[in-house]
Write a protein that holds these residues in place. Structure first.
Motif, PDB file in Angstrom:
ATOM      1  N   GLN A 578    -108.470  23.080 -41.421  1.00 20.84           N
ATOM      2  CA  GLN A 578    -107.977  21.749 -41.988  1.00 20.84           C
ATOM      3  C   GLN A 578    -108.977  21.487 -42.932  1.00 20.84           C
ATOM      4  O   GLN A 578    -109.625  20.600 -42.659  1.00 20.84           O
ATOM      5  N   THR A 579    -108.604  21.830 -44.040  1.00 21.26           N
ATOM      6  CA  THR A 579    -109.953  21.524 -45.319  1.00 21.26           C
ATOM      7  C   THR A 579    -108.740  20.332 -46.246  1.00 21.26           C
ATOM      8  O   THR A 579    -109.466  19.797 -47.167  1.00 21.26           O
ATOM      9  N   THR A 580    -107.700  20.411 -46.111  1.00 25.25           N
ATOM     10  CA  THR A 580    -106.583  19.526 -46.806  1.00 25.25           C
ATOM     11  C   THR A 580    -105.661  18.801 -45.966  1.00 25.25           C
ATOM     12  O   THR A 580    -105.646  19.308 -44.837  1.00 25.25           O
ATOM     13  N   GLY A 581    -104.945  17.749 -46.409  1.00 25.22           N
ATOM     14  CA  GLY A 581    -103.613  17.530 -45.797  1.00 25.22           C
ATOM     15  C   GLY A 581    -103.923  16.187 -44.909  1.00 25.22           C
ATOM     16  O   GLY A 581    -105.017  15.735 -44.836  1.00 25.22           O
ATOM     17  N   ASN A 582    -103.038  15.871 -44.165  1.00 26.63           N
ATOM     18  CA  ASN A 582    -103.075  14.882 -43.317  1.00 26.63           C
ATOM     19  C   ASN A 582    -103.379  15.078 -41.922  1.00 26.63           C
ATOM     20  O   ASN A 582    -104.412  14.547 -41.231  1.00 26.63           O
ATOM     21  N   ALA A 583    -102.517  15.960 -41.011  1.00 26.16           N
ATOM     22  CA  ALA A 583    -102.977  16.158 -39.611  1.00 26.16           C
ATOM     23  C   ALA A 583    -102.932  17.758 -39.459  1.00 26.16           C
ATOM     24  O   ALA A 583    -102.526  18.478 -40.395  1.00 26.16           O
ATOM     25  N   GLY A 584    -103.684  17.948 -38.384  1.00 20.52           N
ATOM     26  CA  GLY A 584    -103.600  19.418 -37.892  1.00 20.52           C
ATOM     27  C   GLY A 584    -102.333  19.578 -37.295  1.00 20.52           C
ATOM     28  O   GLY A 584    -101.646  20.277 -37.630  1.00 20.52           O
ATOM     29  N   ILE A 585    -102.082  18.759 -36.261  1.00 23.61           N
ATOM     30  CA  ILE A 585    -100.861  19.069 -35.511  1.00 23.61           C
ATOM     31  C   ILE A 585    -100.312  17.471 -35.521  1.00 23.61           C
ATOM     32  O   ILE A 585    -100.957  16.504 -35.111  1.00 23.61           O
ATOM     33  N   GLU A 586     -99.154  17.487 -35.827  1.00 25.39           N
ATOM     34  CA  GLU A 586     -98.488  16.021 -35.872  1.00 25.39           C
ATOM     35  C   GLU A 586     -97.094  16.125 -34.857  1.00 25.39           C
ATOM     36  O   GLU A 586     -96.201  16.883 -34.983  1.00 25.39           O
ATOM     37  N   MET A 587     -97.231  15.287 -33.980  1.00 27.56           N
ATOM     38  CA  MET A 587     -96.173  15.404 -32.942  1.00 27.56           C
ATOM     39  C   MET A 587     -95.432  13.994 -33.431  1.00 27.56           C
ATOM     40  O   MET A 587     -95.473  12.771 -33.212  1.00 27.56           O
ATOM     41  N   SER A 605    -109.410  15.465 -43.443  1.00 31.21           N
ATOM     42  CA  SER A 605    -107.991  15.019 -43.099  1.00 31.21           C
ATOM     43  C   SER A 605    -107.908  13.910 -43.661  1.00 31.21           C
ATOM     44  O   SER A 605    -108.585  12.575 -43.672  1.00 31.21           O
ATOM     45  N   ASN A 606    -106.637  13.782 -44.890  1.00 35.30           N
ATOM     46  CA  ASN A 606    -106.674  12.584 -45.254  1.00 35.30           C
ATOM     47  C   ASN A 606    -106.468  11.175 -44.811  1.00 35.30           C
ATOM     48  O   ASN A 606    -106.866  10.214 -45.277  1.00 35.30           O
ATOM     49  N   LYS A 607    -105.661  11.326 -43.466  1.00 36.91           N
ATOM     50  CA  LYS A 607    -105.441  10.003 -42.753  1.00 36.91           C
ATOM     51  C   LYS A 607    -105.379  10.301 -41.195  1.00 36.91           C
ATOM     52  O   LYS A 607    -105.233   9.236 -40.496  1.00 36.91           O
ATOM     53  N   GLU A 608    -104.936  11.458 -40.891  1.00 41.05           N
ATOM     54  CA  GLU A 608    -104.090  11.562 -39.511  1.00 41.05           C
ATOM     55  C   GLU A 608    -104.925  12.230 -38.362  1.00 41.05           C
ATOM     56  O   GLU A 608    -104.530  12.259 -37.075  1.00 41.05           O
ATOM     57  N   GLY A 609    -106.000  13.104 -38.633  1.00 43.61           N
ATOM     58  CA  GLY A 609    -106.545  13.486 -37.653  1.00 43.61           C
ATOM     59  C   GLY A 609    -106.407  14.903 -37.350  1.00 43.61           C
ATOM     60  O   GLY A 609    -105.225  15.404 -37.916  1.00 43.61           O
ATOM     61  N   GLY A 610    -106.992  15.146 -36.193  1.00 45.05           N
ATOM     62  CA  GLY A 610    -106.801  16.626 -35.781  1.00 45.05           C
ATOM     63  C   GLY A 610    -105.372  16.656 -34.954  1.00 45.05           C
ATOM     64  O   GLY A 610    -104.539  17.624 -35.543  1.00 45.05           O
ATOM     65  N   ILE A 611    -105.115  15.919 -33.953  1.00 46.83           N
ATOM     66  CA  ILE A 611    -103.749  15.864 -33.273  1.00 46.83           C
ATOM     67  C   ILE A 611    -103.243  14.394 -33.585  1.00 46.83           C
ATOM     68  O   ILE A 611    -104.090  13.470 -33.244  1.00 46.83           O
TER      69      ILE A 611
END
Length: 685
Positions: A578-587, A605-611
């Protein structure tokens, strides 16, 4: 007993004869050495000393129990066979000009150097063998003279006493198999250099397989004329050309790998219209002046297929360079890719436009366009690049089969003009690649050699029959709706599939992802999936029960793995970089999904983190996982919005690591989720 004209040392010479190339004999004389040139010498003379100098004129065997030191020119002459055991090392003394140590196998004689992968035969310098630093030009090299010359082939430029015949195009000069030639190359005088391996009029009866040449202070390999074929050749760090062909060479070079960090050209074409390179990769990070493939003179041609030139240099020479008027009638390209980060033109030099026209003509002839609906079974073959033009929908129960190694390239477009593919419910996709021959979905821009980037085409969507009450019509195109009639529905196979440079925003909140799945059932196979550079999610699934194994996701602009609307499958062995984007996994709408074997490495992570638990009432199960948070975005490793369904969240053997100073758990339900994490088995933070 005759011991040939080898000067073995300054002390008295002694030798041992071995009968049948292996069993000892106290005094038997070679019966098939001498002038017959047979490879089946009944007796080999094995010198007892380790130093070789002068001429070898009867069958001789170099054994692996000692290192053989070349002192000056060692020439195998008079139809003699030189056998070298697997695992043997031959080390050349250092010298210049007339004192150079090198070996010549003269015409009519043979070298039988049959190493193995475990026991290669190594030609190197005595300096390196004795523990000194390995470098260019520490000894000469190996030269073979044959009987498959032609009118262009002159006497061997380094030593004109050696001349090729032109009497037998199928001449057999022996075998080089699992042979390494290292730290070689000597300039004898102006324009007369000993290369790592030099071949003069060598015939097609000769075997060259699994050859490695590294650090030659001229060419790695040069062949003047001849018909010899090569297979499995690896060349690197040579000071001039890595593979140089001259004077009407007419063989095939198969599976050639060139790592070009030094020197002038990857392949230099100096006098041939017949040579074929089939299966090659040239990776150039530096070329002093000549580029990846260099047509050096007027009237030069050559044939190239199933290869790529990766130009990461900035020397101006480009991937394919030319001097003079190339013989474009005898130049061909088939399934050749030009890639790399260089901003240089791909084609340079005097014949750049003409050669590029040949390249583009062949590439175009191997392309076919797909547009509109596919309503009956169809196979996409690997010998063609399939171009998606707009929406391509597989409908009416049709099966789309895609051969291993096939490329599907989407045209660039926006909104209604987006190129993307939909497999409708009841239809199937059978895309079974292999590790060696993956199936690649990419953009036409990147396929044609342009810079790879987000959003250059749409993506792949599969609609199934394993939906539920939460699952709505496909958000991008509501004509496609999932059923909820069969949780074990089978939409086909994605195996060793790569989806690259995808993702298009159709309108607000309606994006085509790299891979979109709507109500896809557990009978579907997704294994060894790679998604890179999607301008939305790498993967998004709405509902469904499909399971994933061995998934690698990176560089997507929103979420890397996004699950919605009651998805209830298992994702096993998921890697997210995850070098770009918002979340790794979004639930976003499930309490049943399981992630087993997970590694998320987030440097941004622009704002949402890993999980990220995105809404109230969200759960999910995680085990055997590592989340490495090296970012500084404040979102942490596990983030939440709203009141999470902690009763349906579990962690088992999950590690939270990384250099970030952010809290590991963030958001509205941070404390509750952290408490559940702490209560789980084998978790660390």
């Amino acid at each position: 007993m005759k011991t040939s004209n080898i000067l073995l040392s300054v002390v008295a010479i002694s030798a041992l004869s071995l009968t049948g190339c292996g069993s000892s004999s106290s005094s038997s004389k070679s019966t098939t050495g001498g002038n017959t040139g047979s490879t089946a010498c009944t007796t080999y003379t094995v010198p007892s000393s380790t130093t070789l100098s002068g001429d070898i004129t009867e069958c001789t065997k170099l054994t692996a129990n000692k290192t053989w030191i070349l002192d000056g020119l060692v020439a195998v002459k008079n139809n003699t066979t030189l056998k070298i055991e697997a695992g043997t090392t031959i080390a050349g003394k250092n010298g210049t000009g007339a004192n150079t140590s090198y070996m010549v196998i003269d015409k009519g004689s043979k070298i039988l150097a049959e190493g193995t992968a475990a026991k290669p035969i190594i030609f190197t310098s005595k300096i390196a063998h004795d523990g000194g630093a390995a470098a260019w030009g520490q000894w000469g090299g190996l030269t073979i003279i044959g009987k498959a010359g032609n009118a262009q082939v002159q006497p061997y430029e380094v030593n004109e006493a050696f001349t090729a015949d032109s009497t037998n195009m199928a001449d057999n000069s022996g075998v080089l198999k699992y042979v390494q030639i290292l730290n070689s190359g000597i300039t004898m005088e102006q324009d007369k250099e000993v290369n790592g391996l030099s071949l003069v009029g060598v015939g097609s009866g000769t075997t060259i397989d699994h050859l490695t040449v590294n650090k030659s202070d001229d060419d790695c390999v040069e062949t003047w004329g001849g018909t010899v074929n090569f297979t499995n050749v690896t060349l690197s760090e040579c000071s001039d050309d890595h593979f140089d062909i001259d004077d009407g060479y007419a063989g095939t070079v198969k599976n050639l790998v060139i790592n070009q960090t030094t020197g002038n050209a990857g392949i230099e074409m100096s006098g041939t219209t017949a040579a074929t390179f089939d299966g090659f990769t040239i990776t150039q990070t530096k070329s002093n002046k000549e580029g990846g493939i260099y047509f050096k003179k007027d009237g030069i041609g050559g044939h190239f297929k199933n290869g790529k030139v990766i130009d990461n240099s900035s020397d101006g020479a480009g991937a394919i360079n030319s001097k003079g008027t190339a013989d474009v009638a005898n130049i061909s390209f088939e399934n050749v890719k030009l890639e790399g980060t260089s901003s240089d033109a791909r084609f340079t030099g005097d014949s750049a436009d003409a050669i590029e026209a040949v390249y583009n003509k062949v590439v175009t002839s191997k392309e076919k366009t797909l547009a509109g609906d596919i309503t009956s079974d169809m196979t996409l073959t690997a010998d063609t690049v399939w171009i998606l033009d707009g929406l391509v929908a597989v409908k009416n129960g049709a099966t789309l089969t895609i051969e291993a190694g096939t490329t599907i390239a989407g045209k660039d477009g926006t909104a209604a003009n987006t190129s993307y593919m939909v497999i409708d419910k009841g239809s199937k996709i059978l895309a079974e690649g292999t590790a060696a021959k993956p199936i690649i979905f990419t953009s036409k821009i990147a396929h044609d050699g342009g810079a790879a980037a987000w959003g250059q085409w749409g993506g792949l969507t599969i609609i199934g029959k394993a939906g539920n009450a939460q699952v709505q019509p496909y958000e991008v195109n509501e004509a496609f709706t999932a059923d909820s009639t069969n949780m074990a529905d089978n939409s086909g196979v994605l195996k060793y599939v790569q989806i690259l440079n995808s993702g298009i925003t159709m309108e607000q909140d309606k994006e085509v992802n790299g891979l979109s799945l709507v109500g896809v059932g557990s009978g579907t196979t997704i294994d060894h999936l790679t998604v890179n550079k999607s301008d939305d999610d790498c993967v998004e699934t709405w509902g469904g029960t499909v399971n994933f194994t061995n998934v690698t996701l990176s560089e997507c602009s929103d979420d890397h793995f996004d699950i919605d609307d009651g998805y209830a499958g298992t994702v096993k062995n998921l890697v997210i970089n995850q070098t770009t984007g918002n979340a790794g996994i979004e639930m976003s709408g499930t309490t049943a999904a399981t992630f087993d074997g997970l590694k998320i490495t987030q440097t941004k992570s622009n704002k949402e983190g890993g999980i990220y638990f995105k809404k109230a009432g969200i759960g999910g199960h995680f085990k055997n996982a590592t989340i490495i948070d090296n970012s500084a975005d404040g979102a942490g490793a596990i983030n939440s919005k709203g009141t999470a369904d902690v009763a349906n969240i579990s962690f088992e053997n999950v590690k939270l690591e990384g250099t970030s100073a952010d809290a590991k758990f963030t958001g509205d339900s941070a404390d509750a989720i952290e408490a559940k994490f702490d209560a789980g088995s084998g978790n660390t933070k």
